[in-house]
Design a protein around this motif. Structure first.
Motif, PDB file in Angstrom:
ATOM      1  N   GLY A  88       0.794  -1.224   0.000  1.00  0.00           N
ATOM      2  CA  GLY A  88       0.000   0.000   0.000  1.00  0.00           C
ATOM      3  C   GLY A  88       0.824   1.271   0.000  1.00  0.00           C
ATOM      4  N   ALA A  89       2.066   1.198  -0.440  1.00  0.00           N
ATOM      5  CA  ALA A  89       2.939   2.367  -0.432  1.00  0.00           C
ATOM      6  C   ALA A  89       2.365   3.479  -1.296  1.00  0.00           C
ATOM      7  CB  ALA A  89       4.327   1.979  -0.944  1.00  0.00           C
ATOM      8  N   THR A  90       2.470   4.708  -0.809  1.00  0.00           N
ATOM      9  CA  THR A  90       2.010   5.874  -1.561  1.00  0.00           C
ATOM     10  C   THR A  90       3.104   6.340  -2.508  1.00  0.00           C
ATOM     11  OG1 THR A  90       2.872   7.475   0.041  1.00  0.00           O
ATOM     12  CG2 THR A  90       0.645   6.587   0.438  1.00  0.00           C
ATOM     13  N   LEU A 150       4.952   4.714 -13.276  1.00  0.00           N
ATOM     14  CA  LEU A 150       4.665   5.346 -11.996  1.00  0.00           C
ATOM     15  C   LEU A 150       3.442   6.255 -12.109  1.00  0.00           C
ATOM     16  CD1 LEU A 150       6.144   5.221  -9.242  1.00  0.00           C
ATOM     17  CD2 LEU A 150       7.262   7.368  -9.846  1.00  0.00           C
ATOM     18  N   ALA A 151       3.348   6.983 -13.199  1.00  0.00           N
ATOM     19  CA  ALA A 151       2.211   7.881 -13.408  1.00  0.00           C
ATOM     20  C   ALA A 151       0.908   7.095 -13.485  1.00  0.00           C
ATOM     21  CB  ALA A 151       2.418   8.691 -14.681  1.00  0.00           C
ATOM     22  N   ASP A 152       0.928   5.974 -14.187  1.00  0.00           N
ATOM     23  CA  ASP A 152      -0.285   5.156 -14.302  1.00  0.00           C
ATOM     24  C   ASP A 152      -0.670   4.552 -12.957  1.00  0.00           C
ATOM     25  OD1 ASP A 152      -0.494   5.682 -16.991  1.00  0.00           O
ATOM     26  OD2 ASP A 152       0.510   3.834 -17.627  1.00  0.00           O
ATOM     27  N   ARG A 153       0.318   4.074 -12.233  1.00  0.00           N
ATOM     28  CA  ARG A 153       0.015   3.420 -10.958  1.00  0.00           C
ATOM     29  C   ARG A 153      -0.612   4.381  -9.952  1.00  0.00           C
ATOM     30  NH1 ARG A 153       4.491   0.201  -7.560  1.00  0.00           N
ATOM     31  NH2 ARG A 153       4.184  -1.225  -9.300  1.00  0.00           N
ATOM     32  N   TYR A 154      -0.106   5.603  -9.910  1.00  0.00           N
ATOM     33  CA  TYR A 154      -0.570   6.545  -8.886  1.00  0.00           C
ATOM     34  C   TYR A 154      -1.481   7.641  -9.436  1.00  0.00           C
ATOM     35  CZ  TYR A 154       2.601   4.134  -5.796  1.00  0.00           C
ATOM     36  OH  TYR A 154       3.224   3.160  -5.052  1.00  0.00           O
ATOM     37  N   ASP A 155      -1.935   7.463 -10.681  1.00  0.00           N
ATOM     38  CA  ASP A 155      -2.901   8.370 -11.280  1.00  0.00           C
ATOM     39  C   ASP A 155      -2.427   9.821 -11.240  1.00  0.00           C
ATOM     40  OD1 ASP A 155      -5.300   8.865 -12.617  1.00  0.00           O
ATOM     41  OD2 ASP A 155      -6.328   9.418 -10.767  1.00  0.00           O
ATOM     42  N   ARG A 196       9.752  14.573  -7.617  1.00  0.00           N
ATOM     43  CA  ARG A 196       8.491  15.049  -7.004  1.00  0.00           C
ATOM     44  C   ARG A 196       7.850  16.133  -7.871  1.00  0.00           C
ATOM     45  NH1 ARG A 196       8.170  12.925  -1.971  1.00  0.00           N
ATOM     46  NH2 ARG A 196      10.113  12.533  -0.839  1.00  0.00           N
ATOM     47  N   ALA A 197       8.652  17.047  -8.370  1.00  0.00           N
ATOM     48  CA  ALA A 197       8.122  18.151  -9.173  1.00  0.00           C
ATOM     49  C   ALA A 197       7.574  17.662 -10.516  1.00  0.00           C
ATOM     50  CB  ALA A 197       9.209  19.204  -9.415  1.00  0.00           C
ATOM     51  N   LEU A 198       8.061  16.507 -10.932  1.00  0.00           N
ATOM     52  CA  LEU A 198       7.637  15.952 -12.217  1.00  0.00           C
ATOM     53  C   LEU A 198       6.211  15.446 -12.194  1.00  0.00           C
ATOM     54  CD1 LEU A 198       8.518  15.080 -15.100  1.00  0.00           C
ATOM     55  CD2 LEU A 198       9.375  12.960 -14.069  1.00  0.00           C
ATOM     56  N   MET A 199       5.724  15.082 -10.999  1.00  0.00           N
ATOM     57  CA  MET A 199       4.405  14.462 -10.876  1.00  0.00           C
ATOM     58  C   MET A 199       3.373  15.446 -10.305  1.00  0.00           C
ATOM     59  SD  MET A 199       4.991  11.468 -12.043  1.00  0.00           S
ATOM     60  CE  MET A 199       6.318  10.286 -12.263  1.00  0.00           C
ATOM     61  N   ARG A 200       2.114  15.317 -10.738  1.00  0.00           N
ATOM     62  CA  ARG A 200       1.039  16.114 -10.169  1.00  0.00           C
ATOM     63  C   ARG A 200      -0.258  15.306 -10.279  1.00  0.00           C
ATOM     64  NH1 ARG A 200       0.707  20.498 -15.085  1.00  0.00           N
ATOM     65  NH2 ARG A 200      -0.471  19.208 -16.556  1.00  0.00           N
ATOM     66  N   PRO A 201      -1.204  15.495  -9.368  1.00  0.00           N
ATOM     67  CA  PRO A 201      -2.457  14.745  -9.412  1.00  0.00           C
ATOM     68  C   PRO A 201      -3.222  15.042 -10.702  1.00  0.00           C
ATOM     69  CG  PRO A 201      -2.172  15.784  -7.286  1.00  0.00           C
ATOM     70  CD  PRO A 201      -1.115  16.353  -8.183  1.00  0.00           C
ATOM     71  N   ARG A 202      -3.864  14.030 -11.272  1.00  0.00           N
ATOM     72  CA  ARG A 202      -4.681  14.228 -12.454  1.00  0.00           C
ATOM     73  C   ARG A 202      -5.988  14.930 -12.087  1.00  0.00           C
ATOM     74  NH1 ARG A 202      -3.723   8.306 -15.282  1.00  0.00           N
ATOM     75  NH2 ARG A 202      -1.741   8.833 -16.250  1.00  0.00           N
ATOM     76  N   ARG A 203      -6.442  15.772 -12.973  1.00  0.00           N
ATOM     77  CA  ARG A 203      -7.692  16.500 -12.729  1.00  0.00           C
ATOM     78  C   ARG A 203      -8.828  15.891 -13.536  1.00  0.00           C
ATOM     79  NH1 ARG A 203      -5.399  22.763 -13.070  1.00  0.00           N
ATOM     80  NH2 ARG A 203      -3.983  22.602 -11.299  1.00  0.00           N
TER      81      ARG A 203
END
Length: 203
Positions: A88-90, A150-155, A196-203
């Motif tokens: 369950g790692a974030t 990583l993007a797909d896994r964590y949306d 970290r800066a590369l990723m952002r939550p999907r809207r």
């Protein structure tokens, strides 16, 4: 017990030579490493070296290719939350684990300086330059694939195209590696912050 086949014997010889060569190149550098000494320490004749590798450059390429593959495997295992992270790692957990790997690995003095010393040889050798370029392209491709996974896994949506991001992260990693090889006290946090800066939550 069955006797090893010719192919198995050849594979064992190659593995022994690679393992010994890795220690020689990493400890002494490319120029100071001796094929005669590598062969002797591995328990073979110099002819065995030339039976498995065209020349000293070819042997060093094989050593560096193996090291890079190992490092990329470590990154993939970390980002995949393999054995070191709970199921369950974030995303933050995974990036933090990557930061631990970066602090431990980026700037490894022996590996970094061998890469630099060997790369300098490409100034007057087009074959070395093209092979180094191909290797870097392969690493960038793997990094881009890891970013997408990583993007797909964590949306999340990368703030930059994964192909461009891979070039940025590899460049930052190489630059930090050189600086940390000279100044080990320098933190590798800039690389983790970039992820970290590369990723952002999907809207």
């Amino acid at each position: 017990m069955a006797r090893p086949t010719r192919q198995e014997t050849q594979a064992r010889t190659r593995e022994d030579l690679l393992a010994t060569a890795a220690e020689h190149f990493l400890e002494r550098g490319y120029a100071a490493a001796s094929l005669d000494q590598i062969a002797e320490d591995a328990g073979y004749s110099k002819g065995a070296v030339y039976s498995n590798f065209r020349n000293k450059d070819e042997l060093c390429f094989a050593v560096l290719d193996r090291i890079r593959a190992e490092r990329m495997g470590e990154i993939a295992a970390t980002l995949a939350a393999g054995a070191t992270l709970a199921a369950g790692a974030t995303l933050d957990d995974v990036v933090t684990a990557f930061g631990v790997w970066a602090e431990r690995t980026i700037g490894d003095r022996r590996w970094t300086l061998l890469e630099i010393e060997f790369s300098v040889r490409s100034r007057h050798n087009e074959e070395i330059r093209s092979r180094i370029a191909a290797g870097a392209e392969g690493v960038r491709t793997l990094i881009a694939e890891l970013i997408r996974s990583l993007a797909d896994r964590y949306d999340v949506t990368p703030t930059m195209d994964p192909g461009q991001a891979s070039a940025m992260l590899l460049g930052l990693g190489i630059g930090l590696g050189l600086q940390r090889a000279i100044s080990p006290e320098l933190s590798a946090a800039a690389l983790t912050d970039a992820v970290r800066a590369l990723m952002r939550p999907r809207r």
